[in-house]
Design a protein around this motif. Structure first.
Motif, PDB file in Angstrom:
ATOM      1  N   VAL A 199      -9.039   3.771   1.408  1.00 35.31           N
ATOM      2  CA  VAL A 199     -10.219   3.590   0.557  1.00 35.31           C
ATOM      3  C   VAL A 199      -9.812   3.193  -0.858  1.00 35.31           C
ATOM      4  O   VAL A 199     -10.343   2.222  -1.417  1.00 35.31           O
ATOM      5  CB  VAL A 199     -11.061   4.886   0.532  1.00 35.31           C
ATOM      6  N   VAL A 200      -8.873   3.931  -1.443  1.00 35.06           N
ATOM      7  CA  VAL A 200      -8.518   3.643  -2.834  1.00 35.06           C
ATOM      8  C   VAL A 200      -7.784   2.320  -2.954  1.00 35.06           C
ATOM      9  O   VAL A 200      -7.933   1.607  -3.967  1.00 35.06           O
ATOM     10  CB  VAL A 200      -7.666   4.793  -3.432  1.00 35.06           C
ATOM     11  N   TYR A 201      -7.014   1.956  -1.942  1.00 33.19           N
ATOM     12  CA  TYR A 201      -6.330   0.664  -1.990  1.00 33.19           C
ATOM     13  C   TYR A 201      -7.331  -0.478  -1.996  1.00 33.19           C
ATOM     14  O   TYR A 201      -7.198  -1.452  -2.750  1.00 33.19           O
ATOM     15  CB  TYR A 201      -5.376   0.530  -0.805  1.00 33.19           C
ATOM     16  N   GLU A 202      -8.357  -0.358  -1.163  1.00 34.73           N
ATOM     17  CA  GLU A 202      -9.388  -1.387  -1.113  1.00 34.73           C
ATOM     18  C   GLU A 202     -10.137  -1.467  -2.443  1.00 34.73           C
ATOM     19  O   GLU A 202     -10.409  -2.557  -2.963  1.00 34.73           O
ATOM     20  CB  GLU A 202     -10.357  -1.086   0.033  1.00 34.73           C
ATOM     21  N   GLY A 232       8.072   6.044 -12.125  1.00 33.66           N
ATOM     22  CA  GLY A 232       8.396   5.849 -10.715  1.00 33.66           C
ATOM     23  C   GLY A 232       7.275   6.320  -9.814  1.00 33.66           C
ATOM     24  O   GLY A 232       6.867   5.623  -8.871  1.00 33.66           O
ATOM     25  N   MET A 233       6.714   7.485 -10.100  1.00 39.44           N
ATOM     26  CA  MET A 233       5.597   8.008  -9.304  1.00 39.44           C
ATOM     27  C   MET A 233       4.378   7.100  -9.405  1.00 39.44           C
ATOM     28  O   MET A 233       3.659   6.890  -8.419  1.00 39.44           O
ATOM     29  CB  MET A 233       5.237   9.413  -9.772  1.00 39.44           C
ATOM     30  N   LEU A 234       4.145   6.544 -10.584  1.00 44.77           N
ATOM     31  CA  LEU A 234       2.953   5.728 -10.813  1.00 44.77           C
ATOM     32  C   LEU A 234       3.037   4.355 -10.159  1.00 44.77           C
ATOM     33  O   LEU A 234       2.107   3.552 -10.287  1.00 44.77           O
ATOM     34  CB  LEU A 234       2.702   5.584 -12.312  1.00 44.77           C
ATOM     35  N   GLY A 235       4.124   4.084  -9.468  1.00 47.16           N
ATOM     36  CA  GLY A 235       4.175   2.868  -8.660  1.00 47.16           C
ATOM     37  C   GLY A 235       3.273   2.959  -7.438  1.00 47.16           C
ATOM     38  O   GLY A 235       2.978   1.954  -6.796  1.00 47.16           O
ATOM     39  N   ALA A 236       2.815   4.162  -7.105  1.00 52.18           N
ATOM     40  CA  ALA A 236       1.975   4.371  -5.927  1.00 52.18           C
ATOM     41  C   ALA A 236       0.518   4.025  -6.217  1.00 52.18           C
ATOM     42  O   ALA A 236       0.069   4.063  -7.363  1.00 52.18           O
ATOM     43  CB  ALA A 236       2.085   5.817  -5.455  1.00 52.18           C
ATOM     44  N   ASN A 237      -0.215   3.700  -5.167  1.00 54.94           N
ATOM     45  CA  ASN A 237      -1.676   3.535  -5.284  1.00 54.94           C
ATOM     46  C   ASN A 237      -2.375   4.882  -5.301  1.00 54.94           C
ATOM     47  O   ASN A 237      -3.404   5.052  -5.953  1.00 54.94           O
ATOM     48  CB  ASN A 237      -2.216   2.717  -4.113  1.00 54.94           C
ATOM     49  N   LEU A 238      -1.805   5.840  -4.560  1.00 54.87           N
ATOM     50  CA  LEU A 238      -2.391   7.173  -4.445  1.00 54.87           C
ATOM     51  C   LEU A 238      -1.275   8.201  -4.596  1.00 54.87           C
ATOM     52  O   LEU A 238      -0.236   8.098  -3.942  1.00 54.87           O
ATOM     53  CB  LEU A 238      -3.077   7.336  -3.087  1.00 54.87           C
ATOM     54  N   VAL A 259      -4.486   4.176 -10.867  1.00 55.26           N
ATOM     55  CA  VAL A 259      -3.779   4.980  -9.870  1.00 55.26           C
ATOM     56  C   VAL A 259      -4.640   6.193  -9.553  1.00 55.26           C
ATOM     57  O   VAL A 259      -4.938   6.998 -10.441  1.00 55.26           O
ATOM     58  CB  VAL A 259      -2.396   5.421 -10.371  1.00 55.26           C
ATOM     59  N   ASP A 260      -5.032   6.331  -8.302  1.00 58.62           N
ATOM     60  CA  ASP A 260      -5.843   7.479  -7.895  1.00 58.62           C
ATOM     61  C   ASP A 260      -4.948   8.699  -7.696  1.00 58.62           C
ATOM     62  O   ASP A 260      -3.836   8.587  -7.154  1.00 58.62           O
ATOM     63  CB  ASP A 260      -6.587   7.165  -6.603  1.00 58.62           C
ATOM     64  N   LYS A 274       0.871  -1.176   0.000  1.00 62.31           N
ATOM     65  CA  LYS A 274       0.000   0.000   0.000  1.00 62.31           C
ATOM     66  C   LYS A 274       0.909   1.227   0.000  1.00 62.31           C
ATOM     67  O   LYS A 274       1.531   1.548   1.008  1.00 62.31           O
ATOM     68  CB  LYS A 274      -0.908  -0.019   1.224  1.00 62.31           C
ATOM     69  N   ILE A 275       0.980   1.923  -1.147  1.00 60.81           N
ATOM     70  CA  ILE A 275       1.969   2.981  -1.339  1.00 60.81           C
ATOM     71  C   ILE A 275       1.285   4.298  -1.672  1.00 60.81           C
ATOM     72  O   ILE A 275       0.379   4.349  -2.513  1.00 60.81           O
ATOM     73  CB  ILE A 275       2.949   2.614  -2.477  1.00 60.81           C
TER      74      ILE A 275
END
Length: 906
Positions: free
Chosen positions: A614-617, A336-342, A378-379, A309-310
Motif C-alpha cells: 500500500v505505501v509503495y503504491e 541507511g534505514m531511511l533507504g526503505a519505503n516502510l 518514508v512510512d 520496494k524495500i
C-alpha cells in the motif's frame, strides 16, 4: 514476485564430515574403520607417555548465548521432526552450541579478535618470563602454528546442509507459518552461512554449497571474509549497537576503540548483503531487511535500485534520541534505514523514538505516518511480532514433553513453581529477579517450603562480574532456607532442551520476566499459550512482566507489570501472583491469551507485506516524477463545463514570490490582485486565499479585492467572502494553555542562541534563527528545541516543525485543511441542491507549494473520489513528493498565467 528476506544468518548451515570421523548424528553402531596405523604395544602405565596426543581440553561450551543464537539470547529450536539434514543427520540442537569458528565439523576462523584484557596481561607475563629464560640459556619449545592442512581438508570433505541453530527464531517461525497458511508466495533468504568461510574461498566446494542452497532451499549465501564478519558482529554489533539499543551506553575506554576499529567491517558486511540482493533482484521483487545487524542495507540497495520496494524491520528496541545520538555514526545509520519505503518497529514507543531522532538529527519532518524527506516520504509503522501457535501445539503433543510433565509434577508436587529463562547479561535483569525473590521470602515466611523459582540462565561467552554476583545470590538464598527436601532456587546455568522448556511452561504457576529493556519477549507469549490446559491441568498462571519489554504494551495491564529496579514491588507481585484467586487468574489469562492468538507470527508477516504494498503504491503515485504537469487546455475544459466553482489558493510562494511570513510586505502585489478581481467578475466563482500571516496583514493586502475569502495563520482564522469580520476557528483557552508551556521552552533556547527571536502569533509561535550569529550552532539548537517541544507537549495537541531558518509551533487540530472543510460545509448549507446541481461545488481547484498545503490536496482529492465534487484539480508548485494530481514548474508566474486565462473566460 519474490520476497528477499535479508537476515544475518540463514536458516541453514553446513556440517562437514572429516576423514576418519563418524558422521555427526550417525546412529549406526558399526565401528568405523581406523585408517591410522596401529600404535606399538606398550606396557600399561599410570602415566601417559609424552608421545601420545592428549585428549581435547573440555571447552566452556555454554554458548547458546553466543554468535549462534537468536536475539533473545536463546538457542533457536529445531524440532525433531524437521531437524533432519539431507541424509538423516540431525541439525545441531544440543545445549552446547560452539561459538563461531569453534565447531569441529566447520572451518576455523582466521579473524584475529582482540583477546580479553586478562589474557593480554597473562601473555605479557609469559613473554617477560620467556625473555628471562632466554637470557638464562633455556630453550623454549617452539609453539605450533595452526596447521593449514586442517583448513585445506574442508575444501575436499563431504558436507551436508542442515538446519541451523542460530539466527532470529521468531522471524523464521513467522515466515514458515505465513508460507504454510498460503499468505506469502516465493521467499528467498539472504544471509551468511553461520561459519567462517575464508578456508573455502576460491574453492569449488564453496561454489557447490552456494549453488545447492540457492537451487534447493531458495537461500542466497553472503560470504564476507572472517575478518569482516568478526569485526561486524563480535565488535560493532555486540559491543556498540546492542548496548546502545538497550540503553546501556558503552562508556569504557575499549568501546571507542571498538567503534573506530569495527565500523569499516560493519559497512563491508552490509555492502556484501546489498550486492547479493542487487545482483538477484528483478522488477516487482520485495526486499525485506531485518534487525540492527543490517541497518545500512536499505540505503545501499536504494542507491543501486531507486525503484525497489524495500522494507526494514527492527526486532530490538529503538532508544530515545538522547541515547542514540551518542553513536559517532548516528547519521549514517539513520540514513541507511531511511533507504526503505516502510520501516517497522515492535511498538509505538520505538516508532516515536525513531521519528524524534530523525527530526532532531536529520532535520527531517516527522508526521504521524512517517518522515517527509527532501525528495520522498518514508512510512513508519509499529506492528509486534508473535509466535506460531499451530507449530507450538504440535510440539506440545510429543511424548517427550508429556514425560517431562509427569516428571516435574512428581518432583515438585505440592509446590508453587515460578519459572524463568533468560540470557545472563545486564539487560535481562536476572540479578534484580533473584533479589526480589529473596526479599519475597524474607517478607513472607509462610511461603518458604511452598514455592520454588526455577531460573534457567544462559551464560555469555566471557566470565563476568554479574555471573559471580548471581551465583552468590542463589547460594545465599538456598543456604538460608534450603533443607534436604526443599531448595528454594533451582539455578541452571545452561540451556534445556525444547521438550523440557514446553513442559516447564505448562506446569508453571507463574512466569517472571524482569528485563531492563527488551524489544519483544516471545517467551511470555509461549507461556500463556501453554497455560491453556490442553496437555496439563488448567492453571491459567500469572505473568509477572517488566514494563520495559515491548510485550508489556500489548497486554493492556492484564499482566502483573513491574519495574525491575523496584524490588519491593516485584516481591509484592510474586505474592499477588501466588495468592490470586482462580476467577481473577482466568479473567486475566483469557484477555492475555486473546492478545497472543491475535498477534501471531503469521499475522505479523503478512500484515507487514500488505502495508508495504500500500505505501509503495502511494509513494510512487505521489512522487514528483510520477505526477503529470498541469494541462491548461484540460483545465479550461473543466472550468467551462461547471458552474459552481471554488478556488482555494495558497499565498506565499504561489500567488506571490515573497519570503518568510515574518517579513513585512511593503506594497500590494498588483498583478495578483488584478487576476483575482478578473476571476471574481464571474458570480459563479468563489475564491479563498490561505496564508500563514496574521488576519490584519491579509486585510491590508487584499482590501482592493471585494468578495474574496481569506484563511489566516494556517487555518486558525477564517473570513468569509464579502465579510469584514474574522472567525476564530481555534479554541482560545487551549491555545493560551499550550503557549504558556511552549514559551518557556523557547525562551530557554533563545538565551542560548544569540540573534534568534520568538514571533508570537495568535495561534502559533515561531522560533526564528536565520539571523543568528552562528547559524550552524543555531540549527542544532533549533532541532533540539523542536524535539523538546514534541516530547514535552505531546498531550497538548501541538507540534513543532523544523523549517528553513525557523521552527514553527502550531496546533494539530486547526490547519488549512480544517478551514477548507469548514468552507465547503458552509457552502453546502447556503447552496441547496437543485435540478442541475447536486453539490454546492462542482469545480474545486487547490493550488499550493508548501508542506501545510498537502493536507488540503488530500482532502480535495477525497471529495473527487467520493463523487461529491465533479471536477477536482490539485496543483503543487513544490519539488517534493505530493498529494496533488498535477504539478506546475513555472512557479508563481505559471499560476498567475493559468488563473488569468480562466479570468479572461469570465
Amino acid at each position: 514476485m519474490t520476497v528477499f528476506i535479508a537476515s544475518l544468518f540463514l536458516p541453514k548451515t553446513i556440517h562437514f564430515t572429516l576423514p576418519g570421523t563418524p558422521p555427526r548424528g550417525s546412529r549406526s553402531e558399526k565401528p568405523q574403520p581406523n585408517l591410522r596405523p596401529a600404535p606399538p604395544q606398550r606396557q600399561p602405565s599410570l602415566f601417559q607417555p609424552p608421545s601420545i596426543t592428549p585428549p581435547h581440553t573440555p571447552t566452556d561450551e555454554k554458548k547458546p548465548s553466543g554468535l549462534f543464537t537468536n536475539e533473545d539470547g536463546l538457542r533457536v529450536h529445531i524440532p525433531t521432526t524437521t531437524a533432519i539434514g539431507e541424509d538423516g543427520v540431525r541439525a545441531p540442537a544440543d545445549r552446547s552450541s560452539p561459538t563461531w569458528g569453534g565447531r569441529l565439523d566447520q572451518p576455523m576462523s582466521r579473524a584475529n579478535s582482540p583477546p580479553p584484557p586478562s589474557l593480554i596481561q597473562k601473555a605479557r607475563n609469559l613473554h617477560q618470563k620467556a625473555k628471562e629464560m632466554g637470557r638464562a640459556g633455556i630453550t623454549q619449545p617452539r609453539t605450533l602454528d595452526r596447521s593449514e592442512s586442517h583448513e585445506r581438508v574442508f575444501a575436499h570433505a563431504n558436507w551436508k546442509i542442515v538446519n541451523a541453530d542460530q539466527g532470529n527464531g521468531g522471524l523464521r517461525n513467522a515466515a514458515e507459518a505465513a508460507s504454510r497458511e498460503g499468505k506469502v508466495g516465493d521467499c528467498t533468504w539472504v544471509g551468511t552461512l553461520g561459519m567462517p568461510t575464508d578456508a573455502l574461498q576460491g574453492t569449488q566446494q564453496l561454489q557447490d554449497i552456494q549453488d545447492k542452497l540457492a537451487t534447493e532451499h531458495d537461500m542466497l549465501s553472503v560470504c564476507p571474509s572472517d575478518k569482516d564478519f568478526d569485526g561486524h558482529y563480535s565488535h560493532f554489533c555486540k559491543q556498540i549497537l546492542w548496548p546502545v539499543f538497550h540503553y546501556q551506553i558503552p562508556d569504557n575506554p575499549k568501546s571507542k576503540a571498538y567503534e573506530d576499529h569495527s565500523w569499516k567491517y560493519y559497512v563491508n558486511v552490509n555492502q556484501a548483503f546489498a550486492d547479493v540482493i542487487v545482483k538477484n533482484w528483478k522488477r516487482g521483487d520485495v526486499v525485506w531487511v531485518h534487525d540492527y545487524h543490517l541497518l545500512l542495507v536499505p540505503g545501499m540497495v536504494r542507491k543501486k535500485l531507486p525503484e525497489a520496494k524495500i522494507c526494514f524491520f527492527l526486532h530490538v528496541a529503538f532508544p530515545s534520541s538522547e541515547v542514540f545520538r551518542c553513536l559517532a555514526v548516528r547519521k549514517q545509520l539513520l540514513e541507511g534505514m531511511l533507504g526503505a519505503n516502510l520501516i517497522g518497529f515492535q511498538i509505538h514507543e520505538y516508532t516515536r523514538h525513531f521519528l524524534q531522532t530523525c527530526s532532531r538529527l536529520l532535520s527531517a519532518e516527522a508526521t504521524p505516518d512517517g518522515l517527509q524527506l527532501e525528495d520522498r516520504f518514508v512510512d513508519v509503522v509499529n506492528l509486534p511480532i508473535g509466535i506460531d501457535p499451530v507449530s507450538l501445539s504440535q510440539h506440545r503433543e510429543e511424548d517427550e514433553v508429556k514425560r517431562w510433565l509427569d516428571t516435574m509434577r512428581e518432583r515438585y508436587a505440592g509446590k508453587k513453581l515460578i519459572v524463568a529463562r533468560d540470557k545472563l547479561d545486564h539487560v535481562r535483569g536476572v540479578r534484580q529477579k533473584l533479589l526480589s525473590y529473596e526479599l519475597f521470602l524474607n517478607k513472607n515466611p509462610e511461603w518458604r517450603d511452598k514455592v520454588v523459582l526455577i531460573q534457567v540462565a544462559l551464560s555469555t561467552s566471557e566470565k563476568s562480574e554479574l555471573d559471580a554476583t548471581v551465583s552468590d545470590i542463589v547460594t545465599r538464598v538456598n543456604s538460608s532456607w534450603a533443607n534436604l527436601a526443599y531448595q528454594p532456587v533451582v539455578y541452571l546455568k545452561q540451556d534445556i532442551d525444547y521438550a523440557q522448556y514446553l513442559a516447564l511452561l505448562s506446569v508453571a504457576d507463574a512466569l517472571m520476566i524482569t528485563s531492563q529493556r527488551e524489544g519483544m519477549n516471545l517467551t511470555s507469549h509461549e507461556y500463556l499459550f501453554c497455560q491453556d490446559g490442553k496437555i496439563s491441568e488448567k492453571k491459567h498462571g500469572s505473568l509477572i512482566l517488566s514494563e520495559f519489554t515491548g510485550t508489556s504494551s500489548l497486554f493492556g495491564g492484564n499482566e502483573l507489570s513491574v519495574n525491575p529496579w523496584d524490588y519491593r514491588a516485584c516481591a509484592d507481585a510474586i505474592k499477588k501472583a501466588l495468592e490470586m484467586g482462580d476467577e481473577e487468574k482466568e479473567m486475566r489469562w483469557t484477555k492475555l491469551y486473546e492478545a497472543v492468538t491475535h498477534h501471531t507470527g503469521s499475522h505479523w508477516f503478512s500484515e507487514i507485506l500488505a502495508r508495504l504494498d500500500v505505501v509503495y503504491e502511494q509513494q510512487h503515485r505521489h512522487d514528483q516524477t510520477s505526477v503529470p504537469r498541469l494541462s491548461l487546455n484540460t483545465l479550461v475544459q473543466q472550468y467551462n463545463r461547471t458552474e459552481r466553482r471554488l478556488f482555494i489558493l495558497d499565498f506565499e510562494g504561489t500567488l506571490v514570490s515573497w519570503g518568510p511570513v515574518n517579513q513585512i510586505i511593503p506594497v500590494s502585489p498588483q498583478r495578483t490582485l488584478d487576476v483575482l478581481n478578473d476571476l471574481l467578475l464571474d458570480d459563479r466563482n468563489t475564491i479563498y486565499v490561505m496564508s500563514g500571516r496574521r488576519p490584519e496583514e491579509l486585510d491590508r493586502l487584499f482590501r482592493r479585492v471585494p468578495n474574496l475569502g481569506l484563511i489566516a495563520e494556517n487555518g486558525c482564522f477564517l473570513r468569509d467572502c464579502g465579510s469584514t469580520e474574522w472567525t476564530e476557528m481555534a479554541d482560545a483557552d487551549q491555545i493560551r494553555s499550550w503557549k504558556d508551556s511552549v514559551r518557556g521552552i523557547l525562551t530557554y533556547y533563545i538565551e542560548r542562541t544569540p540573534g534568534a527571536e520568538i514571533e508570537d502569533r495568535r495561534c502559533s509561535l515561531i522560533f526564528h534563527y536565520k539571523s543568528a550569529e552562528d547559524y550552524e550552532s543555531a540549527t542544532r539548537q533549533a532541532l533540539d528545541c523542536a524535539s523538546h517541544i514534541n516530547d514535552a507537549c505531546e498531550d497538548q495537541r501541538v507540534h513543532a516543525i523544523p523549517m528553513e531558518g525557523c521552527v514553527l509551533v502550531e496546533p494539530l487540530d486547526w490547519t488549512k485543511s480544517t478551514a477548507a472543510q469548514r468552507i465547503f460545509s458552509d457552502l453546502r448549507d447556503r447552496m441547496a441542491p437543485d435540478a442541475t446541481h447536486t453539490s454546492p461545488v462542482d469545480f474545486l481547484m487547490v493550488v499550493g507549494d508548501g508542506r501545510e498545503d498537502e493536507k488540503v490536496f488530500k482532502w480535495a482529492n477525497g471529495l473527487g473520489e467520493e463523487g461529491l465534487v465533479e471536477e477536482v484539480v490539485t496543483v503543487s508548485l513544490g519539488t517534493r513528493n505530493t498529494e496533488a494530481t498535477a504539478t506546475m514548474t513555472q512557479g508563481v508566474s505559471g499560476v498567475l498565467m493559468a488563473l488569468q486565462r480562466l479570468g479572461s473566460i469570465a
